[in-house]
Design an enzyme around this catalytic site. Structure first.
Site, mmCIF file in Angstrom:
data_model
loop_
_atom_site.group_PDB
_atom_site.id
_atom_site.type_symbol
_atom_site.label_atom_id
_atom_site.label_comp_id
_atom_site.label_asym_id
_atom_site.label_seq_id
_atom_site.Cartn_x
_atom_site.Cartn_y
_atom_site.Cartn_z
ATOM 1 N N ASP A 1 -13.247 15.737 -18.065
ATOM 2 C CA ASP A 1 -14.441 15.948 -17.252
ATOM 3 C C ASP A 1 -14.659 17.434 -16.962
ATOM 4 O OD1 ASP A 1 -15.090 13.303 -17.201
ATOM 5 O OD2 ASP A 1 -14.241 12.893 -15.221
ATOM 6 N N ASN B 1 -21.215 17.806 -10.169
ATOM 7 C CA ASN B 1 -20.287 16.955 -9.422
ATOM 8 C C ASN B 1 -20.426 17.151 -7.918
ATOM 9 O OD1 ASN B 1 -18.911 15.166 -11.003
ATOM 10 N ND2 ASN B 1 -16.977 16.270 -10.999
ATOM 11 N N ARG C 1 -15.622 21.567 12.779
ATOM 12 C CA ARG C 1 -14.417 22.381 12.627
ATOM 13 C C ARG C 1 -13.394 21.561 11.885
ATOM 14 N NH1 ARG C 1 -10.879 25.823 17.132
ATOM 15 N NH2 ARG C 1 -9.486 26.763 15.588
#
Length: 275
Positions: A45, A124, A150
């Site tokens: 990939d 992606n 955060r």
């Protein structure tokens, strides 16, 4: 039909490329690195992502197809021992002037700095992480404040990328016929000061997410396989890329859910239990 090959660089992929070149000569296909109609990715990939970024300015005229030479290739429809069949079907497609494709949406990223706006595309996902400390950022959706984040980072994926890093973060697998992006948190911190939704969010096309990191924070950005460090980011806007999709050539049917099953589950027929 004009074609080019992008390969992983290992011996197996190189030999497959050489074999493919010889096979398609008999079908009259022309090797063209600059303006191919079809780009064949041989490898994994990561090789397909490399091919996409190499030709991302020519998406309207190029279709991609993949042969995977590793153990898992989600973007690749073909195995190494099927290279002759693939060459034959490409030749037939060229003679019939009938190239069938499926189209997958992309995520567009607009990075705003003091110098202006940079626009990028990802097939992606796009990820944002803190380098020396945890990432601190404000998230707005459709120009409305949504949450204060955060934590380790944020992953924004396409439907095609929903099976990659997003899946390991607990995100949903989204069919690529849906024009959407998915926002998934990476190890968020939740307390009385920082509060996040804690669940992946799916945004349809025409919606956008703006991320405002703390000023001058050193940030690690990744666009698919492209990685960079920046401390000049004012904001990042993510959305479904308007009018831009990647095309995959389909020389035989390979339904998306069959691809998912083969990649993650495998398939063994259930034996009928005997009394």
């Amino acid at each position: 039909m004009r074609y080019n090959v992008v390969h992983r660089g290992d011996e197996v992929s190189f030999q497959l490329m050489q074999t493919f070149h010889k096979l398609v000569q008999h079908h009259g296909l022309v090797h063209d690195e600059k303006e191919p109609d079809v780009v064949l990715s041989i490898g994994g990939d990561g090789t397909m992502l490399h091919a996409f970024h190499q030709y991302k300015e020519q998406l309207e005229t190029i279709a991609f197809v993949g042969i995977h030479t590793g153990r898992l290739g989600f973007f690749a429809d073909w195995k190494p021992d099927e290279v002759e069949l693939l060459a034959d079907l490409m030749g037939e497609s060229s003679r019939q002037n009938d190239l069938r494709v499926v189209k997958y949406p992309l995520v567009e990223i607009q990075i705003t700095t003091a110098q202006g706006i940079e626009t990028q595309l990802a097939l992606n996902e796009f990820t944002l992480k803190g380098v020396d400390v945890t990432l601190m950022a404000e998230l707005h959706i459709n120009d409305e404040p949504f949450e204060t984040f955060r934590g380790d980072g944020i992953c924004i994926s396409t439907p095609a990328g929903s099976t990659a890093y997003n899946k390991s973060l607990g995100g949903a697998i989204v069919h690529p016929s849906l024009d959407a992006i998915q926002i998934a948190e990476i190890a968020s911190i939740n307390n009385r000061v920082f509060r996040t939704l804690g669940s992946p969010i799916i945004l349809p096309k025409h919606h956008h997410c703006d991320i405002y990191p703390r000023s001058h924070q050193m940030i690690l950005l990744s666009l698919d396989h492209v990685i960079m460090q920046r401390n000049d980011i004012i904001s990042i806007r993510s959305m479904v890329a308007a009018g831009k999709k990647i095309k995959f050539a389909r020389f035989r049917p390979f339904p998306f859910w069959s691809r998912v099953r083969e990649a993650f589950i495998g398939y063994e027929p259930i034996q009928e239990r005997k009394p």
